[in-house]
Structures are given as structure tokens and as C-alpha cells.
Design a protein around this motif. Structure first.
Motif, mmCIF file in Angstrom:
data_model
loop_
_atom_site.group_PDB
_atom_site.id
_atom_site.type_symbol
_atom_site.label_atom_id
_atom_site.label_comp_id
_atom_site.label_asym_id
_atom_site.label_seq_id
_atom_site.Cartn_x
_atom_site.Cartn_y
_atom_site.Cartn_z
ATOM 1 N N GLU A 75 42.768 63.903 129.780
ATOM 2 C CA GLU A 75 41.837 64.637 128.940
ATOM 3 C C GLU A 75 42.604 65.569 128.011
ATOM 4 N N ASN A 76 42.158 65.603 126.791
ATOM 5 C CA ASN A 76 42.776 66.469 125.808
ATOM 6 C C ASN A 76 41.769 67.568 125.483
ATOM 7 N N HIS A 77 42.012 68.743 126.015
ATOM 8 C CA HIS A 77 41.092 69.847 125.813
ATOM 9 C C HIS A 77 41.448 70.683 124.587
ATOM 10 N N ALA A 78 42.514 70.340 123.918
ATOM 11 C CA ALA A 78 42.942 71.130 122.757
ATOM 12 C C ALA A 78 42.038 70.825 121.566
ATOM 13 N N PRO A 79 41.638 71.864 120.854
ATOM 14 C CA PRO A 79 40.817 71.639 119.655
ATOM 15 C C PRO A 79 41.608 70.890 118.587
ATOM 16 N N ALA A 80 40.882 70.168 117.754
ATOM 17 C CA ALA A 80 41.526 69.376 116.703
ATOM 18 C C ALA A 80 42.353 70.249 115.766
ATOM 19 N N ALA A 81 41.867 71.458 115.481
ATOM 20 C CA ALA A 81 42.609 72.352 114.585
ATOM 21 C C ALA A 81 43.962 72.718 115.182
ATOM 22 N N LEU A 82 43.995 72.913 116.491
ATOM 23 C CA LEU A 82 45.245 73.264 117.163
ATOM 24 C C LEU A 82 46.227 72.088 117.115
ATOM 25 N N ILE A 83 45.735 70.915 117.355
ATOM 26 C CA ILE A 83 46.591 69.724 117.305
ATOM 27 C C ILE A 83 47.136 69.526 115.891
ATOM 28 N N TYR A 84 46.286 69.740 114.897
ATOM 29 C CA TYR A 84 46.715 69.608 113.509
ATOM 30 C C TYR A 84 47.828 70.606 113.183
ATOM 31 N N GLU A 85 47.653 71.853 113.605
ATOM 32 C CA GLU A 85 48.671 72.876 113.323
ATOM 33 C C GLU A 85 49.977 72.576 114.047
ATOM 34 N N LEU A 86 49.891 72.096 115.280
ATOM 35 C CA LEU A 86 51.112 71.716 116.005
ATOM 36 C C LEU A 86 51.848 70.609 115.261
ATOM 37 N N SER A 87 51.106 69.669 114.741
ATOM 38 C CA SER A 87 51.707 68.579 113.982
ATOM 39 C C SER A 87 52.412 69.108 112.735
ATOM 40 N N ARG A 88 51.764 70.038 112.037
ATOM 41 C CA ARG A 88 52.371 70.625 110.831
ATOM 42 C C ARG A 88 53.645 71.390 111.175
ATOM 43 N N ILE A 89 53.606 72.155 112.275
ATOM 44 C CA ILE A 89 54.792 72.925 112.673
ATOM 45 C C ILE A 89 55.937 71.988 113.025
ATOM 46 N N GLY A 90 55.623 70.921 113.751
ATOM 47 C CA GLY A 90 56.655 69.942 114.086
ATOM 48 C C GLY A 90 57.265 69.326 112.839
ATOM 49 N N ASN A 91 56.421 69.042 111.872
ATOM 50 C CA ASN A 91 56.897 68.481 110.613
ATOM 51 C C ASN A 91 57.814 69.467 109.892
ATOM 52 N N ASN A 92 57.401 70.736 109.825
ATOM 53 C CA ASN A 92 58.232 71.756 109.161
ATOM 54 C C ASN A 92 59.570 71.939 109.868
ATOM 55 N N LEU A 93 59.561 71.979 111.184
ATOM 56 C CA LEU A 93 60.815 72.137 111.931
ATOM 57 C C LEU A 93 61.738 70.946 111.701
ATOM 58 N N ASN A 94 61.156 69.774 111.652
ATOM 59 C CA ASN A 94 61.953 68.577 111.413
ATOM 60 C C ASN A 94 62.597 68.630 110.023
ATOM 61 N N GLN A 95 61.832 69.071 109.033
ATOM 62 C CA GLN A 95 62.381 69.199 107.683
ATOM 63 C C GLN A 95 63.509 70.228 107.640
ATOM 64 N N LEU A 96 63.315 71.357 108.341
ATOM 65 C CA LEU A 96 64.368 72.380 108.374
ATOM 66 C C LEU A 96 65.628 71.855 109.065
ATOM 67 N N ALA A 97 65.453 71.117 110.151
ATOM 68 C CA ALA A 97 66.611 70.577 110.867
ATOM 69 C C ALA A 97 67.376 69.598 109.980
ATOM 70 N N ARG A 98 66.666 68.728 109.274
ATOM 71 C CA ARG A 98 67.334 67.797 108.366
ATOM 72 C C ARG A 98 68.055 68.547 107.245
ATOM 73 N N HIS A 99 67.375 69.552 106.742
ATOM 74 C CA HIS A 99 67.944 70.365 105.660
ATOM 75 C C HIS A 99 69.227 71.066 106.127
ATOM 76 N N ALA A 100 69.162 71.661 107.301
ATOM 77 C CA ALA A 100 70.330 72.378 107.833
ATOM 78 C C ALA A 100 71.461 71.409 108.163
ATOM 79 N N ASN A 101 71.147 70.241 108.682
ATOM 80 C CA ASN A 101 72.177 69.260 109.042
ATOM 81 C C ASN A 101 72.821 68.613 107.817
ATOM 82 N N SER A 102 72.167 68.717 106.683
ATOM 83 C CA SER A 102 72.756 68.141 105.472
ATOM 84 C C SER A 102 73.741 69.113 104.823
ATOM 85 N N GLY A 103 73.873 70.314 105.396
ATOM 86 C CA GLY A 103 74.822 71.284 104.871
ATOM 87 C C GLY A 103 74.178 72.313 103.965
#
Length: 126
Positions: A75-103
Motif C-alpha cells: 500500500e502506498n499511503h503517500a499523497p500524490a503531491a509528495l511523490i511528485y515532489e520526491l521525484s523532482r528532488i531526485g531529478n535535481n540531485l541527479n542533475q547536480l551530481a552529473r554537473h559536479a562530476n563533469s568538473g
């Protein structure tokens, strides 16, 4: 109709009975019954488990007894808005990690975007 355990094991009495077919689908109908005694607590637990799988009690017991795989639904009790925001944060962190790893360096604007996402996530979780 009563079928003794010995008859059930050799299958003779089962084979001699006519097998009803559904007129619409042509599939064999389930026309035999098996009675099992359980306590009230056991029945409550079995009904709860069946409902958790969105199955009838009969279908659930048949699947368990015949060794069929039952996919556990989480069961997924998390509201859709929370899941959406988690997805956005994960996306932003991934972009920052790629950016930092590129120098490249991470700017204050990048960090502000992440902070804003975290604030939205915190607000959605309250």
C-alpha cells in the motif's frame, strides 16, 4: 456429495462425476466444495489477507493451497503531491551530481532550487 479421503486420493469418484461447463465460456465450473474449520481469529486474519490482495476469500485460499504465486501489494499511503515532489528532488540531485562530476561548479542558484524543493516536500508531508 461426500468424497472420502481415499476416493479423493485415487481420483476415481471425481472422474466419474459429470464436470459442469459454463454455457457462455465453455470453461469447467467449480462445483465441488471443501470445508475447513478455523477459529474466529484465523478467519478474520484470512479475510484480511485476501482483502489486502483484492481477492475473494475463496480465490485467495485456492491460490495459497495450490501453490500459486500471490503478488504482494504494498500500500502506498503517500499523497500524490509528495511523490511528485520526491521525484523532482531526485531529478535535481541527479542533475547536480552529473554537473559536479563533469568538473563544473555548483552555483548558489542550483542550491536554492534544491532548498526550495525540500521546502515544498516538507510542506506536503505536514
Amino acid at each position: 456429495m461426500y468424497i472420502s479421503p481415499n476416493e479423493a486420493l485415487d481420483g476415481q469418484s471425481l472422474r466419474s462425476q459429470p464436470y459442469n461447463k459454463n454455457k457462455k465460456t465453455g470453461k469447467h465450473m467449480r462445483n465441488l466444495r471443501i470445508d475447513v474449520r478455523v477459529s474466529e481469529e484465523e478467519k478474520i486474519e484470512l479475510v484480511r489477507l485476501a482483502a489486502g490482495q483484492e481477492m475473494s476469500l475463496s480465490d485467495y485460499l485456492r491460490s495459497v493451497l495450490l501453490g500459486k504465486e500471490i503478488i504482494v501489494r504494498r500500500e502506498n499511503h503517500a499523497p500524490a503531491a509528495l511523490i511528485y515532489e520526491l521525484s523532482r528532488i531526485g531529478n535535481n540531485l541527479n542533475q547536480l551530481a552529473r554537473h559536479a562530476n563533469s568538473g563544473s561548479s555548483i552555483t548558489p542558484d542550483d542550491l536554492a532550487r534544491i532548498w526550495h524543493s525540500l521546502e515544498l516536500l516538507w510542506a506536503a508531508s505536514q
